[in-house]
Design a protein around this motif. Structure first.
Motif, PDB file in Angstrom:
ATOM      1  N   VAL A 224      19.063   5.458  -0.562  1.00 50.28           N
ATOM      2  CA  VAL A 224      19.149   4.308  -1.449  1.00 50.28           C
ATOM      3  C   VAL A 224      18.997   3.020  -0.644  1.00 50.28           C
ATOM      4  CG1 VAL A 224      20.681   3.044  -2.994  1.00 50.28           C
ATOM      5  CG2 VAL A 224      20.487   5.496  -3.208  1.00 50.28           C
ATOM      6  N   MET A 225      19.600   2.999   0.569  1.00 48.65           N
ATOM      7  CA  MET A 225      19.446   1.798   1.408  1.00 48.65           C
ATOM      8  C   MET A 225      17.986   1.615   1.820  1.00 48.65           C
ATOM      9  SD  MET A 225      22.747   1.531   3.888  1.00 48.65           S
ATOM     10  CE  MET A 225      22.186   0.060   4.703  1.00 48.65           C
ATOM     11  N   ALA A 226      17.302   2.713   2.125  1.00 52.39           N
ATOM     12  CA  ALA A 226      15.892   2.617   2.503  1.00 52.39           C
ATOM     13  C   ALA A 226      15.067   2.085   1.333  1.00 52.39           C
ATOM     14  CB  ALA A 226      15.372   3.980   2.952  1.00 52.39           C
ATOM     15  N   TYR A 227      15.357   2.560   0.128  1.00 55.72           N
ATOM     16  CA  TYR A 227      14.650   2.075  -1.057  1.00 55.72           C
ATOM     17  C   TYR A 227      14.941   0.600  -1.288  1.00 55.72           C
ATOM     18  CZ  TYR A 227      13.023   1.610  -5.836  1.00 55.72           C
ATOM     19  OH  TYR A 227      12.374   1.181  -6.963  1.00 55.72           O
ATOM     20  N   ASP A 228      16.199   0.200  -1.103  1.00 51.07           N
ATOM     21  CA  ASP A 228      16.575  -1.201  -1.247  1.00 51.07           C
ATOM     22  C   ASP A 228      15.812  -2.073  -0.253  1.00 51.07           C
ATOM     23  OD1 ASP A 228      18.381  -3.360  -2.278  1.00 51.07           O
ATOM     24  OD2 ASP A 228      19.014  -3.351  -0.173  1.00 51.07           O
TER      25      ASP A 228
ATOM     26  N   ILE B 217      11.477  -5.947   1.075  1.00 49.73           N
ATOM     27  CA  ILE B 217      10.405  -6.398   1.977  1.00 49.73           C
ATOM     28  C   ILE B 217       9.038  -6.315   1.317  1.00 49.73           C
ATOM     29  CG2 ILE B 217       9.202  -5.818   4.125  1.00 49.73           C
ATOM     30  CD1 ILE B 217      11.983  -5.134   5.273  1.00 49.73           C
ATOM     31  N   CYS B 218       8.778  -5.255   0.580  1.00 48.92           N
ATOM     32  CA  CYS B 218       7.450  -5.081  -0.018  1.00 48.92           C
ATOM     33  C   CYS B 218       7.270  -5.847  -1.331  1.00 48.92           C
ATOM     34  CB  CYS B 218       7.170  -3.598  -0.226  1.00 48.92           C
ATOM     35  SG  CYS B 218       7.129  -2.666   1.313  1.00 48.92           S
TER      36      CYS B 218
ATOM     37  N   THR C 102       9.358   5.724   3.401  1.00 47.33           N
ATOM     38  CA  THR C 102       9.700   4.366   2.966  1.00 47.33           C
ATOM     39  C   THR C 102       9.549   3.382   4.114  1.00 47.33           C
ATOM     40  OG1 THR C 102      11.244   5.273   1.368  1.00 47.33           O
ATOM     41  CG2 THR C 102      11.498   2.970   1.909  1.00 47.33           C
ATOM     42  N   TYR C 103      10.067   3.739   5.289  1.00 43.21           N
ATOM     43  CA  TYR C 103       9.947   2.844   6.432  1.00 43.21           C
ATOM     44  C   TYR C 103       8.513   2.766   6.952  1.00 43.21           C
ATOM     45  CZ  TYR C 103      14.784   1.561   6.734  1.00 43.21           C
ATOM     46  OH  TYR C 103      16.002   1.017   6.461  1.00 43.21           O
ATOM     47  N   GLY C 104       7.730   3.812   6.738  1.00 42.55           N
ATOM     48  CA  GLY C 104       6.297   3.725   7.050  1.00 42.55           C
ATOM     49  C   GLY C 104       5.614   2.674   6.189  1.00 42.55           C
ATOM     50  N   ARG C 105       5.921   2.692   4.891  1.00 39.94           N
ATOM     51  CA  ARG C 105       5.371   1.678   3.980  1.00 39.94           C
ATOM     52  C   ARG C 105       5.845   0.280   4.368  1.00 39.94           C
ATOM     53  NH1 ARG C 105       4.286   2.883  -1.461  1.00 39.94           N
ATOM     54  NH2 ARG C 105       3.700   0.693  -1.490  1.00 39.94           N
TER      55      ARG C 105
ATOM     56  N   VAL D 121       4.987  -5.037   7.023  1.00 39.20           N
ATOM     57  CA  VAL D 121       5.368  -5.952   8.099  1.00 39.20           C
ATOM     58  C   VAL D 121       4.144  -6.318   8.946  1.00 39.20           C
ATOM     59  CG1 VAL D 121       6.681  -6.106  10.258  1.00 39.20           C
ATOM     60  CG2 VAL D 121       7.784  -5.268   8.195  1.00 39.20           C
ATOM     61  N   LEU D 122       3.252  -5.362   9.168  1.00 41.50           N
ATOM     62  CA  LEU D 122       2.046  -5.654   9.946  1.00 41.50           C
ATOM     63  C   LEU D 122       1.135  -6.672   9.262  1.00 41.50           C
ATOM     64  CD1 LEU D 122       1.122  -2.109  11.311  1.00 41.50           C
ATOM     65  CD2 LEU D 122       2.071  -4.040  12.581  1.00 41.50           C
ATOM     66  N   ARG D 123       1.235  -6.762   7.944  1.00 42.01           N
ATOM     67  CA  ARG D 123       0.418  -7.739   7.205  1.00 42.01           C
ATOM     68  C   ARG D 123       1.042  -9.121   7.167  1.00 42.01           C
ATOM     69  NH1 ARG D 123      -1.126  -3.932   2.234  1.00 42.01           N
ATOM     70  NH2 ARG D 123       1.085  -4.233   1.942  1.00 42.01           N
ATOM     71  N   ILE D 124       2.297  -9.249   7.604  1.00 43.11           N
ATOM     72  CA  ILE D 124       2.949 -10.555   7.643  1.00 43.11           C
ATOM     73  C   ILE D 124       2.377 -11.321   8.833  1.00 43.11           C
ATOM     74  CG2 ILE D 124       5.141 -11.778   7.964  1.00 43.11           C
ATOM     75  CD1 ILE D 124       6.538  -9.398   6.639  1.00 43.11           C
ATOM     76  N   HIS D 125       1.910 -12.549   8.596  1.00 42.15           N
ATOM     77  CA  HIS D 125       1.231 -13.299   9.644  1.00 42.15           C
ATOM     78  C   HIS D 125       2.183 -14.041  10.570  1.00 42.15           C
ATOM     79  CE1 HIS D 125      -2.615 -12.241   7.979  1.00 42.15           C
ATOM     80  NE2 HIS D 125      -2.261 -12.715   6.783  1.00 42.15           N
ATOM     81  N   SER D 126       3.306 -14.485  10.073  1.00 42.24           N
ATOM     82  CA  SER D 126       4.213 -15.264  10.917  1.00 42.24           C
ATOM     83  C   SER D 126       5.116 -14.335  11.735  1.00 42.24           C
ATOM     84  CB  SER D 126       5.083 -16.194  10.060  1.00 42.24           C
ATOM     85  OG  SER D 126       6.045 -15.457   9.358  1.00 42.24           O
TER      86      SER D 126
END
Length: 196
Positions: free
Chosen positions: A1-5, A10-11, A100-103, A108-113
């Protein structure tokens, strides 16, 4: 549930409150409680084992594995039941967490800053650390054929996932806090200066 949260936070940050509303949180908690109760109670009624001889559990706690080792009757079916239950309660959630953490990683890799990446990774890093240590040790303990006696190695692994990891949880999670990080670095700096 924490991973889903974490995944939703983030996504889908703008839709977080809509997705993780009060009803969803209650349903998630309720389904976990009910499924845990069912997974605990079903083996209790279905496992038939006759105990004989000295009923001394050679372990630190009265785990199902330790009690089954005292049985005189055939525990093959009970062992298979335990492996299936372990696969459902351990391997599937661990796989879900990894996916979930793979997604989250791809997002995160698409975040530019760099600040955004750092914030996203700090949100997930502590949880992923705790989950990896916990599931790694408990999967090694339960998803393998069981011997008739407990070895010292199995006892150490049981102490690790039953005592050490819960003790490390507050430390790992509090290292996300800047004040705690600063105090830890100051303490480590003082310790490094003392020997010299």
């Amino acid at each position: 549930v924490m991973a889903y949260d974490r995944f939703v936070a983030i996504c889908y940050p703008l839709r977080y409150n809509l997705i993780m509303n009060r009803n969803v949180c209650i349903q998630l908690a309720g389904s976990l409680w009910v499924s845990t109760f069912i997974i605990t109670i079903v083996p209790f009624f279905t496992m038939q084992a006759t105990l004989c001889g000295p009923n001394v559990v050679n372990h630190f706690k009265c785990e199902l594995q330790a009690v089954l080792k005292l049985a005189c009757s055939d525990t093959h079916a009970g062992g298979i039941n335990m492996i299936i239950t372990s696969a459902i309660t351990l391997a599937l959630p661990f796989f879900f967490i990894l996916v979930t953490y793979g997604r989250i990683g791809f997002t995160v890799l698409r975040i530019h800053s760099t600040q955004g990446r750092s914030r996203a990774l700090s949100t997930c890093g502590s949880h992923l650390t705790v989950v990896s240590i916990y599931y790694g040790t408990i999967l090694a303990m339960y998803l393998r054929p069981q011997a008739k006696t407990f070895s010292n190695r199995e006892k150490v692994v049981a102490v690790f996932y039953g005592v050490v990891i819960p003790m490390l949880n507050p430390i790992i999670y509090s290292l996300r806090n800047r004040d705690v990080k600063g105090a830890f670095c100051r303490l480590a700096g003082k310790k490094a200066e003392e020997p010299g």
